[in-house]
Design an enzyme around this catalytic site. Sequence first.
Site, PDB file in Angstrom:
ATOM      1  N   GLY A  46       0.818  -1.216   0.000  1.00 39.96           N
ATOM      2  CA  GLY A  46       0.000   0.000   0.000  1.00 39.96           C
ATOM      3  C   GLY A  46       0.847   1.260   0.000  1.00 39.96           C
ATOM      4  N   CYS A  47       1.939   1.240   0.755  1.00 37.92           N
ATOM      5  CA  CYS A  47       2.810   2.410   0.836  1.00 37.92           C
ATOM      6  C   CYS A  47       3.516   2.661  -0.494  1.00 37.92           C
ATOM      7  CB  CYS A  47       3.825   2.223   1.959  1.00 37.92           C
ATOM      8  SG  CYS A  47       3.036   2.023   3.569  1.00 37.92           S
ATOM      9  N   THR A  48       3.877   1.596  -1.165  1.00 38.41           N
ATOM     10  CA  THR A  48       4.511   1.735  -2.472  1.00 38.41           C
ATOM     11  C   THR A  48       3.530   2.330  -3.473  1.00 38.41           C
ATOM     12  OG1 THR A  48       6.034  -0.082  -2.036  1.00 38.41           O
ATOM     13  CG2 THR A  48       5.636   0.480  -4.358  1.00 38.41           C
ATOM     14  N   SER A  51       2.984   6.052  -2.594  1.00 44.16           N
ATOM     15  CA  SER A  51       4.164   6.855  -2.897  1.00 44.16           C
ATOM     16  C   SER A  51       4.358   7.013  -4.405  1.00 44.16           C
ATOM     17  CB  SER A  51       5.407   6.230  -2.255  1.00 44.16           C
ATOM     18  OG  SER A  51       5.279   6.265  -0.841  1.00 44.16           O
TER      19      SER A  51
END
Length: 156
Positions: A46-48, A51
């Site tokens: 999710g963070c990838t 970002s």
Amino acid sequence: MTDKLAVGDAAPDFALLDGDGNQWRLADLRGKKVILYFYPADDTPGCTAESCDFRDSYKAFVDANVEVLGVSPQGAKSHQRFAEKYELNFPLLIDGDLSTARTYGAIKEKPEVWEGIKLHIKRSTFVIDEEGKIEQAIYGVKVAGHVDSLRESLAI
């Protein structure tokens, strides 16, 4: 745990280093809008995705005088690897002791664990106006469509 911030609140100042050792202070960014987004961990799914969405829209934000800053607790080497791997074009700030996340109310009471990593951050995004006031406070961010929604709300 810190209460959530609301529209109109003064955004808490911070002094955090990025992965390259540069210090970032909110007070130094007066005169431009700031998108401060808290994410649980570098190089997680999710963070990838989040970002990379900010990366893909970064030029549009900069052209509109908006600075984008990502914040998570990982250290400089982790941030550098993450930024290099995905060609991230904006600063990733280190909140190792979670003090900034706490002041923004972006902490989970019960951390989740993902592949052995304790995830303390509640995915949250703050739009801070040119005078340092909270313009938007979004807690429990859903990644899909988030950056597009921010761009729409800011007419970017």
